[in-house]
Write a protein that holds these residues in place. Sequence first.
Motif, mmCIF file in Angstrom:
data_model
loop_
_atom_site.group_PDB
_atom_site.id
_atom_site.type_symbol
_atom_site.label_atom_id
_atom_site.label_comp_id
_atom_site.label_asym_id
_atom_site.label_seq_id
_atom_site.Cartn_x
_atom_site.Cartn_y
_atom_site.Cartn_z
ATOM 1 N N PHE A 198 1.215 -1.461 0.256
ATOM 2 C CA PHE A 198 0.017 -0.167 0.402
ATOM 3 C C PHE A 198 0.656 1.299 -0.249
ATOM 4 N N LEU A 199 1.717 1.584 0.927
ATOM 5 C CA LEU A 199 2.745 2.499 0.317
ATOM 6 C C LEU A 199 3.654 2.962 -0.506
ATOM 7 N N ASN A 200 4.241 1.539 -1.044
ATOM 8 C CA ASN A 200 4.659 1.760 -1.861
ATOM 9 C C ASN A 200 3.704 1.108 -3.449
ATOM 10 N N ARG A 201 3.420 2.192 -4.424
ATOM 11 C CA ARG A 201 2.306 1.035 -5.125
ATOM 12 C C ARG A 201 3.305 0.692 -6.258
ATOM 13 N N GLU A 202 4.286 0.781 -6.420
ATOM 14 C CA GLU A 202 5.209 0.067 -7.230
ATOM 15 C C GLU A 202 5.281 -1.546 -7.014
ATOM 16 N N LEU A 203 5.228 -1.959 -6.018
ATOM 17 C CA LEU A 203 5.475 -3.539 -4.731
ATOM 18 C C LEU A 203 4.870 -4.117 -5.883
ATOM 19 N N ASP A 204 5.004 -5.589 -6.222
ATOM 20 C CA ASP A 204 4.176 -6.471 -6.195
ATOM 21 C C ASP A 204 4.704 -7.749 -6.124
ATOM 22 N N ILE A 205 3.733 -7.960 -4.846
ATOM 23 C CA ILE A 205 4.559 -9.386 -3.490
ATOM 24 C C ILE A 205 3.473 -10.590 -3.497
ATOM 25 N N THR A 206 4.309 -11.462 -3.587
ATOM 26 C CA THR A 206 2.758 -12.561 -3.458
ATOM 27 C C THR A 206 3.429 -13.760 -2.600
ATOM 28 N N LEU A 207 2.946 -14.089 -1.142
ATOM 29 C CA LEU A 207 2.973 -14.538 -0.575
ATOM 30 C C LEU A 207 2.527 -15.709 -0.369
ATOM 31 N N THR A 208 2.838 -17.163 -0.387
ATOM 32 C CA THR A 208 2.100 -18.725 -0.138
ATOM 33 C C THR A 208 3.152 -19.060 0.503
ATOM 34 N N ASP A 209 1.838 -19.851 1.248
ATOM 35 C CA ASP A 209 2.432 -20.456 1.690
ATOM 36 C C ASP A 209 1.985 -22.016 1.708
ATOM 37 N N VAL A 210 2.748 -23.248 1.917
ATOM 38 C CA VAL A 210 2.596 -24.472 1.156
ATOM 39 C C VAL A 210 3.020 -25.789 2.483
ATOM 40 N N ARG A 211 3.072 -24.678 3.660
ATOM 41 C CA ARG A 211 3.624 -26.231 4.646
ATOM 42 C C ARG A 211 2.293 -27.300 4.847
ATOM 43 N N ASP A 212 1.082 -26.706 4.450
ATOM 44 C CA ASP A 212 0.371 -27.545 4.655
ATOM 45 C C ASP A 212 0.041 -27.757 3.201
ATOM 46 N N LEU A 213 0.496 -28.773 2.382
ATOM 47 C CA LEU A 213 0.473 -29.324 1.265
ATOM 48 C C LEU A 213 -1.191 -30.115 1.011
ATOM 49 N N ALA A 214 -1.797 -30.180 1.706
ATOM 50 C CA ALA A 214 -3.527 -30.241 1.297
ATOM 51 C C ALA A 214 -4.490 -29.029 1.142
ATOM 52 N N ALA A 215 -4.059 -28.053 1.848
ATOM 53 C CA ALA A 215 -4.588 -26.824 1.809
ATOM 54 C C ALA A 215 -3.653 -25.492 1.640
ATOM 55 N N PRO A 216 -3.051 -25.295 0.615
ATOM 56 C CA PRO A 216 -1.963 -24.020 0.514
ATOM 57 C C PRO A 216 -2.872 -23.227 -0.073
ATOM 58 N N ARG A 217 -2.237 -21.837 0.466
ATOM 59 C CA ARG A 217 -2.560 -20.376 0.379
ATOM 60 C C ARG A 217 -1.311 -19.780 -0.320
ATOM 61 N N SER A 218 -2.306 -18.280 -1.318
ATOM 62 C CA SER A 218 -1.217 -17.855 -1.316
ATOM 63 C C SER A 218 -2.118 -16.382 -1.873
ATOM 64 N N VAL A 219 -1.674 -15.281 -1.699
ATOM 65 C CA VAL A 219 -1.442 -13.861 -1.394
ATOM 66 C C VAL A 219 -0.754 -12.682 -2.388
ATOM 67 N N ARG A 220 -1.255 -11.818 -3.291
ATOM 68 C CA ARG A 220 -0.741 -11.313 -3.923
ATOM 69 C C ARG A 220 -1.495 -9.676 -3.453
ATOM 70 N N PHE A 221 -0.082 -9.054 -3.826
ATOM 71 C CA PHE A 221 0.366 -7.502 -2.975
ATOM 72 C C PHE A 221 0.905 -6.779 -3.759
#
Length: 385
Positions: A198-221
């Motif tokens: 939010f503070l740096n509109r140029e940024l493109d960040i994806t955070l992914t969690d695959v610690r639980d292979l049965a329920a992975p999740r990913s969010v793009r900021f």
Amino acid sequence: MSEESKTYDAGTIVVLEGLEAVRKRPAMYVGSAGERGLHQLVFEAAEQALNEILVGTAGQVEITLTADGGVRVADDGTGLPVGVGHADRADGPSMESRLTVLYCGARPVDRRSLSSRLSGVGLAVVNALSSRLMAEVQRDGSCRVLEYERGVAVVTSARTGPTDGSGTVITFWPDAEIFETLEFSFDTLAGRFRQLAFLNRELDITLTDVRDLAAPRSVRFRFPGGVKDYIVEQSTPFHSDVIGFECECSEMEGTVEAALCWCDSPEEQIESYANNRPTAGGGTHQLGFHDGLAAALNAHARERQLLSPSDPDFTHTQLGAGLAAVLSVKLDRPEFEGATRDYLGNGPVRACVAEAVREHLTTWLRADPAQATAVLARISATARH
């Protein structure tokens, strides 16, 4: 106490150097040996990659919490240089130096850089506090790998073959000998990376969690609208549209960005930042925001005769009822004060922010009389109670 037990001379002093000092006193470098320090490792590892986006040499950063307890930070930049030497390289310190020399490669704190570091130590502290760290660099048509165990090199610049791509990947596993917990909080990491995006509109960040292979999740900021997007996401406008602006002020050697609206809430909700750092203690930028808000709204209220010549001005408390705002300043020379360094002290900032808020808010009030009247009527009603 005997004379012998009181003896203290140069021979008593233990000198710790380099990464040994980090492992001996980790809290001095990452804040704690608990969750705070564990998450700081991720921010330290990501900062180099995020700064590459801000200077235009990368477009995306992907951060992955891996199934085996590690963290992978990958960017699509030009690839950090690999080779002996650091200060004499035209393209910056080598990867080896960044991973083994404290403060090496730390960018100066100015308006164009992130400054999440507690002490400016960067990748070296991540290496020192990891049981294992791997660095993969794609650059100039080749791919090279470096590997360390608790800060000590075990694989030095092994070439793994040609490549058409470019970029840097850092993968590390926090050391169980150092940290009280090795369990990362996805929500904690997501909160900070969302904030930075939010503070740096140029940024493109994806955070992914695959610690639980049965329920992975990913969010793009990614928020091209900057802090205005933040207000839209966090608030439900009730009496006004979201007002947003960004401008430069040479007197304070920096920029100011703000977004605000009035919502159906009795409280004032203001989040302020200086060089991407939350300033919970406030500071000259927050004082300037309130000054500009009061100047614009009181002048408009008198212009519309909602305040008579004998009426006092609306107070900051009255003007702030239901106000939601985000204020961000980025300075070439930020001056932080207080024990927790969460108060901005730069003097010229107050007047610059005040004038910017007054000017842009006045423009909005005159451009949309209906919403301006609704906001001022709400403020007047608050003042009567």
